[in-house]
Write a protein that holds these residues in place. Structure first.
Motif, PDB file in Angstrom:
ATOM      1  N   ASN A  36       0.858  -1.656  -0.305  1.00  0.00           N
ATOM      2  CA  ASN A  36       0.045  -0.590  -0.627  1.00  0.00           C
ATOM      3  C   ASN A  36       1.043   0.942  -0.050  1.00  0.00           C
ATOM      4  O   ASN A  36       1.958   1.248   1.211  1.00  0.00           O
ATOM      5  CB  ASN A  36      -1.294  -0.078   0.973  1.00  0.00           C
ATOM      6  CG  ASN A  36      -2.411   0.917   1.220  1.00  0.00           C
ATOM      7  OD1 ASN A  36      -1.670   1.943   1.615  1.00  0.00           O
ATOM      8  ND2 ASN A  36      -2.939   0.451   0.942  1.00  0.00           N
ATOM      9  N   ILE A  37       0.691   2.018  -0.717  1.00  0.00           N
ATOM     10  CA  ILE A  37       1.430   3.651  -0.867  1.00  0.00           C
ATOM     11  C   ILE A  37       1.266   4.124   0.638  1.00  0.00           C
ATOM     12  O   ILE A  37       2.633   5.113   0.282  1.00  0.00           O
ATOM     13  CB  ILE A  37       0.548   4.572  -1.480  1.00  0.00           C
ATOM     14  CG1 ILE A  37       1.828   5.258  -2.302  1.00  0.00           C
ATOM     15  CG2 ILE A  37      -0.723   5.507  -0.989  1.00  0.00           C
ATOM     16  CD1 ILE A  37       2.727   5.281  -3.045  1.00  0.00           C
ATOM     17  N   ASP A  38       0.659   3.936   1.122  1.00  0.00           N
ATOM     18  CA  ASP A  38       0.636   4.723   3.073  1.00  0.00           C
ATOM     19  C   ASP A  38       1.803   3.723   3.474  1.00  0.00           C
ATOM     20  O   ASP A  38       2.896   4.435   3.889  1.00  0.00           O
ATOM     21  CB  ASP A  38      -0.756   4.452   3.859  1.00  0.00           C
ATOM     22  CG  ASP A  38      -2.095   4.932   3.147  1.00  0.00           C
ATOM     23  OD1 ASP A  38      -1.735   6.290   2.193  1.00  0.00           O
ATOM     24  OD2 ASP A  38      -3.114   4.588   3.489  1.00  0.00           O
ATOM     25  N   ASP A  39       2.204   2.258   3.169  1.00  0.00           N
ATOM     26  CA  ASP A  39       2.783   2.186   3.742  1.00  0.00           C
ATOM     27  C   ASP A  39       4.409   2.074   3.394  1.00  0.00           C
ATOM     28  O   ASP A  39       5.611   2.833   3.608  1.00  0.00           O
ATOM     29  CB  ASP A  39       3.087   0.340   3.779  1.00  0.00           C
ATOM     30  CG  ASP A  39       2.320   0.545   4.295  1.00  0.00           C
ATOM     31  OD1 ASP A  39       1.832   0.385   5.785  1.00  0.00           O
ATOM     32  OD2 ASP A  39       1.345  -1.441   3.993  1.00  0.00           O
ATOM     33  N   ASP A  76      -3.344   0.712 -10.290  1.00  0.00           N
ATOM     34  CA  ASP A  76      -4.516   1.573  -8.497  1.00  0.00           C
ATOM     35  C   ASP A  76      -2.606   2.313  -8.461  1.00  0.00           C
ATOM     36  O   ASP A  76      -1.984   1.533  -7.731  1.00  0.00           O
ATOM     37  CB  ASP A  76      -4.369   0.470  -7.903  1.00  0.00           C
ATOM     38  CG  ASP A  76      -5.490   0.834  -6.776  1.00  0.00           C
ATOM     39  OD1 ASP A  76      -4.786   2.319  -6.537  1.00  0.00           O
ATOM     40  OD2 ASP A  76      -6.412   0.426  -6.233  1.00  0.00           O
ATOM     41  N   GLU A  77      -3.011   3.623  -8.783  1.00  0.00           N
ATOM     42  CA  GLU A  77      -1.494   4.242  -8.220  1.00  0.00           C
ATOM     43  C   GLU A  77      -2.098   4.408  -6.370  1.00  0.00           C
ATOM     44  O   GLU A  77      -0.825   4.893  -5.676  1.00  0.00           O
ATOM     45  CB  GLU A  77      -2.472   5.689  -7.909  1.00  0.00           C
ATOM     46  CG  GLU A  77      -3.208   6.917  -7.611  1.00  0.00           C
ATOM     47  CD  GLU A  77      -4.030   8.476  -7.763  1.00  0.00           C
ATOM     48  OE1 GLU A  77      -4.842   8.321  -7.449  1.00  0.00           O
ATOM     49  OE2 GLU A  77      -3.153   8.444  -9.064  1.00  0.00           O
ATOM     50  N   PHE A 128       3.544   0.852 -17.397  1.00  0.00           N
ATOM     51  CA  PHE A 128       3.362   1.741 -16.681  1.00  0.00           C
ATOM     52  C   PHE A 128       3.111   2.137 -16.026  1.00  0.00           C
ATOM     53  O   PHE A 128       3.562   2.109 -13.835  1.00  0.00           O
ATOM     54  CB  PHE A 128       3.553   2.836 -17.350  1.00  0.00           C
ATOM     55  CG  PHE A 128       4.112   4.178 -16.657  1.00  0.00           C
ATOM     56  CD1 PHE A 128       5.958   4.034 -16.986  1.00  0.00           C
ATOM     57  CD2 PHE A 128       3.394   5.183 -16.359  1.00  0.00           C
ATOM     58  CE1 PHE A 128       6.348   5.036 -16.252  1.00  0.00           C
ATOM     59  CE2 PHE A 128       4.077   6.614 -15.941  1.00  0.00           C
ATOM     60  CZ  PHE A 128       5.365   7.159 -15.546  1.00  0.00           C
ATOM     61  N   ASP A 129       1.967   2.147 -16.071  1.00  0.00           N
ATOM     62  CA  ASP A 129       0.807   2.287 -14.433  1.00  0.00           C
ATOM     63  C   ASP A 129       0.927   1.170 -13.617  1.00  0.00           C
ATOM     64  O   ASP A 129      -0.482   1.627 -12.305  1.00  0.00           O
ATOM     65  CB  ASP A 129      -0.681   3.193 -14.685  1.00  0.00           C
ATOM     66  CG  ASP A 129      -0.806   2.076 -16.078  1.00  0.00           C
ATOM     67  OD1 ASP A 129      -0.664   0.616 -16.157  1.00  0.00           O
ATOM     68  OD2 ASP A 129      -2.363   2.255 -16.329  1.00  0.00           O
ATOM     69  N   LEU A 130       1.502  -0.024 -12.970  1.00  0.00           N
ATOM     70  CA  LEU A 130       1.459  -0.994 -12.435  1.00  0.00           C
ATOM     71  C   LEU A 130       2.130  -0.514 -11.547  1.00  0.00           C
ATOM     72  O   LEU A 130       1.874  -1.261  -9.901  1.00  0.00           O
ATOM     73  CB  LEU A 130       1.974  -1.976 -13.068  1.00  0.00           C
ATOM     74  CG  LEU A 130       0.634  -3.132 -14.396  1.00  0.00           C
ATOM     75  CD1 LEU A 130       1.285  -4.283 -14.612  1.00  0.00           C
ATOM     76  CD2 LEU A 130      -0.485  -2.282 -14.112  1.00  0.00           C
TER      77      LEU A 130
END
Length: 416
Positions: free
Chosen positions: A222-225, A288-289, A385-387
């Motif tokens: 996860n981007i937060d982690d 998913d960003e 690229f967006d993975l």
């Protein structure tokens, strides 16, 4: 002159009762698939594989006036008392007709059988699931790699005196031309240099069809982690990451008669282009960003081992399954039908019974390597690229990870 025709309907003793069930008959049901034991791991230097445990399921057909569902829940309706049947294996030499055996199978109690992962979920009773196992001591006596041998399964009902049986050949263990564990260079897949990769299988005797698939393994965070890693110590240690996998089914391939007989040197091949590989990832991993992904098992290869030094990612598992003609026919008979005619005959190769007896060979090559240019391609190509996969380097530029590699993301990966 007119002629008149008269039709006279005579009803004689009509009975409107419809008998749905036939008289009860004891019919054994037998299922078993032999495997010669090919199972290689990339770290298995000997490449000798291992022997599988072989189980045979024996039950009986059922017939009654009640609900069919109720019968499936009653073990006495679908299983024999083990004291009333004998189950054994015999080996027939296809060249000399000599017969070896009998090798009596070991009864596996329901308490033991429930611990063995051989039964799919379904309506049939599982609590009293019964199996029969080819004894361990038979591994030296039963040569599963002797292609001259035919394998005959027998089930004797001591109450009726009837014997059900079936005979199958054995599929020669699968042997790969590429990729292979050794030499190590043959275990490396390269999709970043624009070269199409070729999967090559040496044809196995008695194999009618080959099924190929590979698994791409990766970590998802996860981007937060990810931001927590960066803010805490500036090192990505994959906190909160989860292992994920996507399966790429490469298709089924039918062998020629010459390949089945072992008289052909023409390989079973499948070509995978870089674009095909990238499109597979794009179709299976959602964009998913809020997540970043990392290839599994990244390491640095130093000098030695006859491999170019650099970063590699042991993230691909390859599986090849080769089946004989009997199993090929059985699978086709049970495959979904998309034609207007939905009727098809049931396939059964058990004499004096019903069920299926055949063989297959399974080869697993785990932890095959992707070279670093492939990961760079995944990171920067418009298809993937967006993975949010990073590119890797060791020159001190970028964010370090726990393994000492420096990672870049997004636009920084372009033209690496």
């Amino acid at each position: 002159m007119k002629k008149y025709f008269y039709f006279i309907l005579i009803l004689i003793g009509c009975n409107n009762d419809l008998e749905i069930n036939e008289n009860w008959k004891d019919i054994p049901v037998i299922y078993g698939v032999l495997n010669p034991g090919t199972d290689e791991n990339i770290d298995n230097i000997s490449g000798s594989g291992r022997n599988y445990d072989h189980y045979v399921r024996v039950q009986k057909s059922f017939l009654g006036d009640g609900s069919a569902f109720n019968y499936t829940q009653d073990p006495d309706s679908i299983y024999y008392d083990p004291e009333t049947i004998d189950v054994w294996l015999e080996l027939l030499d296809s060249e000399t007709a000599e017969l070896d055996g009998p090798f009596y199978l070991d009864y596996i109690s329901p308490e033991e059988a429930i611990l063995i992962d051989t039964k799919n979920d379904g309506m049939f009773n599982s609590s009293n699931h019964m199996l029969y196992k080819i004894p361990d001591l038979a591994s030296d006596l039963i040569p599963f790699v002797d292609l001259r041998k035919l394998y005959k399964i027998n089930v004797l009902n001591n109450n009726t005196g009837d014997t059900a049986f079936s005979i199958t050949n054995i599929v020669e263990p699968v042997d790969m031309q590429r990729p292979t564990p050794f030499p190590i260079n043959n275990s490396i897949l390269r999709f970043g240099d624009g070269v199409t990769q070729k999967i090559e299988i040496n044809p196995s005797k008695n194999a009618k069809m080959y099924s190929l698939s590979f698994v791409f393994n990766y970590l998802e965070q996860n981007i937060d982690d990810f931001n927590s890693d960066i803010n805490d110590n500036g090192v990505i240690d994959f906190v909160g990451s989860q292992k994920k996998s996507v399966v790429y089914n490469l298709g089924n391939f039918i062998a020629s008669d010459q390949q089945m007989s072992g008289q052909s040197s023409v390989d079973i091949t499948k070509n995978i282009s870089p674009v095909e590989f990238l499109e597979f990832l794009s179709s299976q991993i959602y964009s998913d960003e809020n997540y970043v992904r990392y290839p599994l098992n990244t390491y640095y290869q130093g000098t030695g081992a006859n491999i170019i030094t650099g970063i590699y990612h042991r993230t691909i598992d390859l599986k090849v399954t080769a089946v004989n003609s009997e199993l090929y026919t059985y699978l086709n008979a049970n495959a979904p039908s998309y034609s207007f005619n939905q009727e098809r005959p049931d396939y059964n190769n058990i004499n004096n019974g019903i069920g299926h007896w055949s063989s297959r060979s399974v080869l697993n090559l785990d932890s095959l390597r992707l070279d670093n240019s492939t990961i760079d391609k995944i990171s920067s190509d418009p298809i993937t690229f967006d993975l949010n996969f990073p590119c890797y380097n060791i020159n001190g530029l970028g964010t370090p990870d726990i393994n000492g590699f420096f990672l870049k993301f997004g636009e920084d990966c372009i033209n690496e």
